[in-house]
Write a protein that holds these residues in place. Sequence first.
Motif, PDB file in Angstrom:
ATOM      1  N   ALA A 329      -6.241  -5.455   0.495  1.00 32.97           N
ATOM      2  CA  ALA A 329      -7.366  -5.384  -0.052  1.00 32.97           C
ATOM      3  C   ALA A 329      -8.344  -4.196  -1.010  1.00 32.97           C
ATOM      4  O   ALA A 329      -8.313  -4.651  -1.372  1.00 32.97           O
ATOM      5  CB  ALA A 329      -8.055  -7.015   0.142  1.00 32.97           C
ATOM      6  N   SER A 330      -8.397  -3.628   0.966  1.00 32.45           N
ATOM      7  CA  SER A 330      -9.517  -2.892   0.677  1.00 32.45           C
ATOM      8  C   SER A 330      -9.294  -2.087  -0.230  1.00 32.45           C
ATOM      9  O   SER A 330     -10.028  -0.962  -0.415  1.00 32.45           O
ATOM     10  CB  SER A 330     -10.342  -2.225   2.178  1.00 32.45           C
ATOM     11  OG  SER A 330     -10.330  -3.513   2.984  1.00 32.45           O
ATOM     12  N   HIS A 331      -8.046  -1.658  -0.035  1.00 30.38           N
ATOM     13  CA  HIS A 331      -7.137  -0.292  -0.722  1.00 30.38           C
ATOM     14  C   HIS A 331      -7.122  -0.606  -2.384  1.00 30.38           C
ATOM     15  O   HIS A 331      -7.901   0.270  -2.863  1.00 30.38           O
ATOM     16  CB  HIS A 331      -6.262   0.318   0.013  1.00 30.38           C
ATOM     17  CG  HIS A 331      -5.479   0.847   0.645  1.00 30.38           C
ATOM     18  ND1 HIS A 331      -6.486   1.954   1.279  1.00 30.38           N
ATOM     19  CD2 HIS A 331      -5.581   0.985   2.242  1.00 30.38           C
ATOM     20  CE1 HIS A 331      -6.095   2.567   2.338  1.00 30.38           C
ATOM     21  NE2 HIS A 331      -5.261   1.758   3.038  1.00 30.38           N
ATOM     22  N   ASN A 332      -6.576  -1.457  -2.068  1.00 27.15           N
ATOM     23  CA  ASN A 332      -6.983  -1.733  -3.606  1.00 27.15           C
ATOM     24  C   ASN A 332      -7.813  -2.146  -4.330  1.00 27.15           C
ATOM     25  O   ASN A 332      -8.539  -1.430  -5.844  1.00 27.15           O
ATOM     26  CB  ASN A 332      -6.624  -3.837  -4.489  1.00 27.15           C
ATOM     27  CG  ASN A 332      -5.072  -3.312  -4.272  1.00 27.15           C
ATOM     28  OD1 ASN A 332      -3.789  -2.827  -4.136  1.00 27.15           O
ATOM     29  ND2 ASN A 332      -4.220  -4.709  -3.319  1.00 27.15           N
ATOM     30  N   ALA A 333      -9.014  -2.517  -3.518  1.00 30.75           N
ATOM     31  CA  ALA A 333     -10.684  -2.730  -4.346  1.00 30.75           C
ATOM     32  C   ALA A 333     -11.235  -1.196  -4.591  1.00 30.75           C
ATOM     33  O   ALA A 333     -11.564  -0.657  -5.432  1.00 30.75           O
ATOM     34  CB  ALA A 333     -11.885  -3.473  -3.283  1.00 30.75           C
TER      35      ALA A 333
END
Length: 420
Positions: A329-333
Amino acid sequence: MEGNESLNNAMQERGLTQVELADAVNSRLICAGHDGTVGDRTIRNWLTGKTRWPHPRQRAALEAVFGYTAEELGFNPPARRRRPATEPELPVRRRNFLSATTGTAATVVPFVGAPPQVGTSDVLRLRSGLDALMQLDDTRGGHESLERAALAGAAEALEKQKLGATQRIRLRLFSIAADYTATAAWSALDARQADRAQALLGRALYLAGMAQDPVAEMRVWNSYAMVAHQRGEHTETVDAGLAAHATSITKRDPLFASLAHARMAIGHSSLGDRPAALRSLGHAQEALGKAAQDDPRPSWMAFYGPAEVTAMTAIVRDRIGDSAGAEAASHNALGAIPKQFRRNRALATTRLALAQLHQRDIDQACTTASAAFGLMAGSPLPGRMRSLLGDFYRDLITLAPDAGVAREWGDRYRAAWSRT
């Protein structure tokens, strides 16, 4: 070339660095509708005496920061521009802040018996100053000069409210005062000054009620949820999220409903309630899917959208023990958060480092956490950012106390992330 000792002494008295003074002056320039173009070099030129008489706009903003005239701050106007000794000078301390930042003084004598009128143009001017402060927050984060500028804007809005031409104008000015006060509260919150933030939020909630403005009320409850989270009062985080969701704007605009659900998800995850956290997160994503992204909304909501929901998903996933999901999720954000939200990108980067650390990927976690400092280069770290980096370091030395990379990271960055 003689240095400007008066300005240097004033900075020492206020505890301002060159970077902080530049930010303070830029805040006032932005509130007045001008570009914030003052940088380190400008301040150095003032201190060294290379610039003996700043530009009028900069001069007025500088006077507003310190409450002294430019002459009292050690600047010398060209001889041809000096005023006659008999001409009185209005004390800067008695000037209204936003009037001072325009670089003008009131010189028109009003018609006797005709009360001044306040109308739509005043509302628009004050609103544009608020939008400018939010742009500054997006880049730099909360800090003292932003908070002072916001409170000055609230004070002017309330003074104008007394002179409002119509009830509609007065309500709009109450709304602007609520938003300025909530902006000051947000700045305190971002600096992790929870007590001051909560006091300001109480004032903002009163003003939002006076304005009959559900959007401002929702903003206040959203910030209340964040203050409760900072204090570790996670049940109150959920309660504040529920209060935010109960405002009427969430029924009209699903984007606000999504934000309220996301706040509740973080509260539930901090309480260890995995099913409730995932349920609230699902509601946030569902509401987001129903929201029209291009509808007009206040500038403080510009941060919230698919990227921010993904960033908040990373927090929830890490809290419920799904560190791999949090990393994804952090990479996507980070792939979606706009570049101008520099502080938010730095926070998401640190969250990514925490997710990697919790999977025992020590080397990669340290490399990722180091990148957060690069994102905030040139600005002091906001308190909320320092606290999150402190969490990272505490987990780092707990999980890998003997790792050389952990010691190296601490030695290199401890001073930067712990500085108050």
